[in-house]
Design a protein around this motif. Structure first.
Motif, short mmCIF file in Angstrom:
data_model
loop_
_atom_site.label_atom_id
_atom_site.label_comp_id
_atom_site.label_asym_id
_atom_site.label_seq_id
_atom_site.Cartn_x
_atom_site.Cartn_y
_atom_site.Cartn_z
N VAL A 185 0.86 -1.19 0.00
CA VAL A 185 0.00 0.00 0.00
C VAL A 185 0.90 1.24 0.00
O VAL A 185 1.76 1.40 0.86
CB VAL A 185 -0.92 0.00 1.23
CG1 VAL A 185 -1.73 1.30 1.29
CG2 VAL A 185 -1.85 -1.20 1.20
N THR A 186 0.70 2.10 -0.99
CA THR A 186 1.52 3.30 -1.11
C THR A 186 0.69 4.46 -1.63
O THR A 186 -0.30 4.25 -2.35
CB THR A 186 2.72 3.05 -2.06
OG1 THR A 186 3.45 4.27 -2.22
CG2 THR A 186 2.26 2.55 -3.42
N ASP A 187 1.06 5.68 -1.26
CA ASP A 187 0.37 6.87 -1.76
C ASP A 187 0.88 7.28 -3.13
O ASP A 187 0.26 8.07 -3.83
CB ASP A 187 0.58 8.04 -0.77
CG ASP A 187 -0.06 7.76 0.58
OD1 ASP A 187 -1.09 7.05 0.61
OD2 ASP A 187 0.47 8.24 1.61
N ASN A 188 2.03 6.74 -3.52
CA ASN A 188 2.63 7.10 -4.80
C ASN A 188 2.01 6.24 -5.91
O ASN A 188 2.10 5.02 -5.89
CB ASN A 188 4.15 6.87 -4.73
CG ASN A 188 4.84 7.15 -6.04
OD1 ASN A 188 4.27 7.77 -6.94
ND2 ASN A 188 6.07 6.69 -6.16
N LYS A 189 1.40 6.88 -6.88
CA LYS A 189 0.73 6.17 -7.97
C LYS A 189 1.46 6.34 -9.30
O LYS A 189 0.92 6.04 -10.37
CB LYS A 189 -0.72 6.69 -8.13
CG LYS A 189 -1.55 6.58 -6.86
CD LYS A 189 -1.68 5.14 -6.37
CE LYS A 189 -2.53 5.06 -5.11
NZ LYS A 189 -2.61 3.68 -4.58
N ASN A 190 2.72 6.76 -9.26
CA ASN A 190 3.48 7.00 -10.47
C ASN A 190 4.01 5.70 -11.06
O ASN A 190 4.35 4.76 -10.34
CB ASN A 190 4.65 7.94 -10.20
CG ASN A 190 4.19 9.31 -9.77
OD1 ASN A 190 3.15 9.80 -10.23
ND2 ASN A 190 4.94 9.94 -8.87
N VAL A 191 4.12 5.69 -12.38
CA VAL A 191 4.73 4.55 -13.08
C VAL A 191 6.24 4.63 -12.91
O VAL A 191 6.83 5.69 -13.16
CB VAL A 191 4.37 4.56 -14.58
CG1 VAL A 191 5.07 3.42 -15.31
CG2 VAL A 191 2.86 4.47 -14.77
N PRO A 192 6.89 3.56 -12.47
CA PRO A 192 8.35 3.60 -12.30
C PRO A 192 9.07 3.92 -13.60
O PRO A 192 8.63 3.51 -14.69
CB PRO A 192 8.70 2.18 -11.82
CG PRO A 192 7.43 1.66 -11.21
CD PRO A 192 6.32 2.26 -12.03
N ASP A 193 10.18 4.61 -13.48
CA ASP A 193 10.98 4.93 -14.66
C ASP A 193 11.74 3.71 -15.15
O ASP A 193 11.92 2.72 -14.43
CB ASP A 193 11.98 6.05 -14.31
CG ASP A 193 11.30 7.36 -13.98
OD1 ASP A 193 10.18 7.59 -14.51
OD2 ASP A 193 11.87 8.12 -13.17
N LYS A 194 12.22 3.81 -16.37
CA LYS A 194 13.11 2.78 -16.91
C LYS A 194 14.39 2.76 -16.09
O LYS A 194 14.95 3.82 -15.75
CB LYS A 194 13.42 3.09 -18.38
CG LYS A 194 14.23 2.02 -19.08
CD LYS A 194 14.40 2.37 -20.56
CE LYS A 194 15.23 1.32 -21.28
NZ LYS A 194 15.38 1.64 -22.73
N ILE A 195 14.88 1.55 -15.77
CA ILE A 195 15.97 1.41 -14.81
C ILE A 195 17.30 1.18 -15.53
O ILE A 195 17.40 0.29 -16.38
CB ILE A 195 15.69 0.22 -13.87
CG1 ILE A 195 14.40 0.45 -13.10
CG2 ILE A 195 16.85 -0.01 -12.91
CD1 ILE A 195 13.91 -0.77 -12.37
N PRO A 196 18.34 1.97 -15.19
CA PRO A 196 19.69 1.66 -15.71
C PRO A 196 20.27 0.46 -14.93
O PRO A 196 20.24 0.44 -13.70
CB PRO A 196 20.47 2.93 -15.43
CG PRO A 196 19.76 3.58 -14.29
CD PRO A 196 18.31 3.21 -14.40
#
Length: 460
Positions: free
Chosen positions: A347-358
Motif C-alpha cells: 500500500v503506497t500513496d505514490n501512484k506513479n509509473v516507475p521509470d526505466k531502470i539503468p
C-alpha cells in the motif's frame, strides 16, 4: 661322602615351586586367540582375542564370568537367552578381547552368525548397503510391534538410524514403549525424535538415554497428520506406539482475511479451542516458515500484521495459522490451518509509473573461495516497491524470472544441477533485464544486458 637326602629333597621342592611360579606368571601374561566357532578354555589373568570379520551375533555358553571389550575398552552388553549359561552379544566387525573373572580353567563354547543372515529375522524393515536411511521411511501403524537394528555395519555410511512414517487420523496422545539393546554399556546414546511433516516441519520433544532400556515410555501429543519417527542407536531395538483421545491438542482454526495495509499484510483468524498462543506461517513457494511476527496470545486480538519489510511486493503468498497449547510449559501444536492465498502489493500513496531502470551486470568468481554469481546492480529509487529480474541464455526465447526487494541490486547464483540454466560454464552468455514495480503499477523493462561466464566454477 654322605649326601643329605633331606637337603636334596628340599632343594628339588624349592626348584619345583619356582618352576610353578614362573610358569604361572607366564600363563597370566598370555594373550590367546580364540575362534568364533568351537570350544576353548579360559582362565583368570589371561587375555583372549576375538576377531569378527563382519558384524554378527556371538553366542557364548560358559559357566565362567566373562566380559567382552572392544579396542577402546567399551564393554559389550550380554543379553540373556532361554538356555542355561548362554548369553548373546551383537557386535560390529573388529577386534575384541575376552576377559575371564573366575580362577581356574573354564570351558567356553562360542558360536557366531553373520548379521546379514539374521537381518530379516531381527529387522522388520531391513536396511541394506545401498539404502539411504535419510530418505527411506516405511509406513507403520498405531499398535504395530516393530523391531529393528541400526548402525551395526561400519561400511554402511547412510544407515546410522531408522526412520518410519506414522499417519494419525485425529488428535491423540501417543505413547511409545521402547526396548533398546545397544552394543555397549557406555557407547553411543539412543536418540528418539518425532518430526511433523504436515505442510511444514517441526520436531516434537525428543528423548535421549544411555544403555539398555526395557519398555521405556515416551509420550507425544499430536494433531491429525503425518509424522516421521527417527531412531538413532547402535544395536537392536523394538517398540510399539499406541494412541488415545486427548483434549490437550488445540482445535484447528482458520485464517479469515488477508488485507494489505500501510505497514504490511494484516492477518485475521478465528479462535481455537484449547489454544493459549498462535503462530502465523507464510509460504512464498519454498515451504512454510514462521512469519516475522511475535506469537499472539489467546487473550489478545485475533489479528496481526506481517511487516512490509519481510514481504516482497508482487509475490504470491500462502498464509496459515497454527494454534498452540503451552499451558504446561511446552508446545502442543494443533493442526495447521488451511492456507489463504494473496498476491501481495504494498500500500503506497505514490501512484506513479516507475521509470526505466539503468542496469549494470558482471560475472564474479574468485576461483573457488566464494560461490560464483552474476552480479546485477541498479540505483536506489525510493519510489519503487520491488524489482522484477528476468534472465535467459543468449539465443533462447523463454525468460526465467524472480522478484527482488533489494534497493540496489541482486544476484543470480550458480547451480550444481547440470540441467539448470544456472549451471555456469565458461563461455556461456546470459541476457538480463529488470523493471520496477510500484505496488501493482509496472514500469518498463530496462535495456537487455549481457554477461559471459569467464571462469568455470570449481566442481562444474
Amino acid at each position: 661322602m654322605k649326601i643329605n637326602k633331606y637337603l636334596i629333597a628340599t632343594s628339588l621342592a624349592g626348584a619345583f615351586v619356582l618352576f610353578l611360579n614362573t610358569n604361572s606368571s607366564t600363563v597370566q601374561a598370555a594373550t590367546i586367540q580364540i575362534p568364533t566357532q568351537g570350544t576353548s578354555y579360559v582362565r583368570k589373568g589371561n587375555t583372549y582375542k576375538l576377531h569378527l570379520k563382519e558384524a554378527g551375533r556371538v553366542t557364548v555358553n560358559t559357566n565362567a564370568k566373562i566380559r567382552i571389550y572392544n579396542s577402546i575398552d567399551w564393554e559389550a552388553i550380554p543379553y540373556s537367552t532361554d538356555k542355561k549359561n548362554t548369553k548373546e552379544y551383537y557386535l560390529r566387525s573388529g577386534n575384541y578381547k575376552v576377559v575371564a573373572k573366575n580362577p581356574g580353567s573354564r570351558k567356553i563354547r562360542i558360536s557366531y552368525t553373520k548379521l546379514t543372515k539374521l537381518r530379516k529375522q531381527l529387522d522388520d524393515y531391513p536396511i541394506y548397503r545401498t539404502t539411504n536411511s535419510y530418505t527411506y521411511s516405511p509406513e507403520i501403524s498405531l499398535g504395530q510391534k516393530v523391531k529393528g537394528f541400526s548402525d551395526m555395519f561400519s561400511s554402511y555410511k547412510n544407515s546410522t538410524y531408522h526412520s518410519y512414517t506414522l499417519k494419525v487420523d485425529k488428535s491423540q496422545k501417543l505413547t511409545m514403549g521402547m526396548n533398546s539393546m545397544p552394543v555397549y554399556y557406555n557407547g553411543h546414546r539412543t536418540i528418539i525424535t518425532m518430526q511433523s511433516k504436515n505442510g511444514f516441519s517441526y520436531y516434537l520433544p525428543s528423548s535421549m538415554f544411555n544403555g539398555r532400556q526395557d519398555n521405556k515410555k515416551i509420550t507425544w501429543y499430536v494433531a491429525k497428520g503425518e509424522y516421521k519417527l527417527n531412531i538413532q542407536t547402535r544395536g537392536l531395538f523394538n517398540f510399539k506406539i499406541t494412541g488415545e483421545n486427548t483434549d490437550q491438542v488445540p482445535v484447528k482454526n482458520e485464517v479469515t482475511k488477508l488485507t494489505p495495509v500501510k505497514d504490511g499484510l494484516q492477518v485475521d483468524f478465528t479462535k481455537s479451542e484449547g489454544a493459549t498462543e498462535y503462530v502465523i506461517y507464510i509460504n512464498s513457494g519454498s515451504g512454510y516458515i514462521p512469519a516475522a511476527v511475535p506469537r499472539i496470545k489467546a487473550s489478545e486480538s485475533l489479528s496481526t500484521v506481517i511487516p512490509s519489510k519481510s514481504l516482497v511486493n508482487g509475490k504470491t503468498y500462502q498464509v496459515a495459522v497454527l494454534p498452540i497449547n503451552r499451558a504446561n510449559g511446552f508446545d502442543i501444536n494443533g493442526e495447521l490451518s488451511d492456507a489463504k492465498t494473496i498476491d501481495y502489493h504494498a500500500v503506497t500513496d505514490n501512484k506513479n509509473v516507475p521509470d526505466k531502470i539503468p542496469v549494470d551486470v558482471s560475472y564474479y568468481d574468485d576461483n573457488g573461495s566464494d560461490e560464483p554469481y552474476i552480479d546485477i546492480k541498479w540505483p536506489v529509487n525510493k519510489n519503487i516497491s520491488s524489482y522484477e529480474v528476468q534472465y535467459r541464455l543468449k539465443g533462447q526465447s523463454e525468460w526465467q524470472n524472480f522478484l527482488s526487494s533489494s534497493s540496489n541490486g541482486d544476484e543470480i547464483t550458480s547451480s550444481s544441477d547440470k540441467n539448470s540454466i544456472c549451471y555456469f560454464e565458461k563461455g556461456k552468455t546470459y541476457e538480463i533485464r529488470v523493471r520496477g514495480l510500484n505496488s501493482n503499477i509496472v514500469g518498463p523493462w530496462s535495456d537487455i544486458k549481457t554477461v559471459t561466464v569467464n571462469v568455470t566454477p570449481a566442481g562444474n
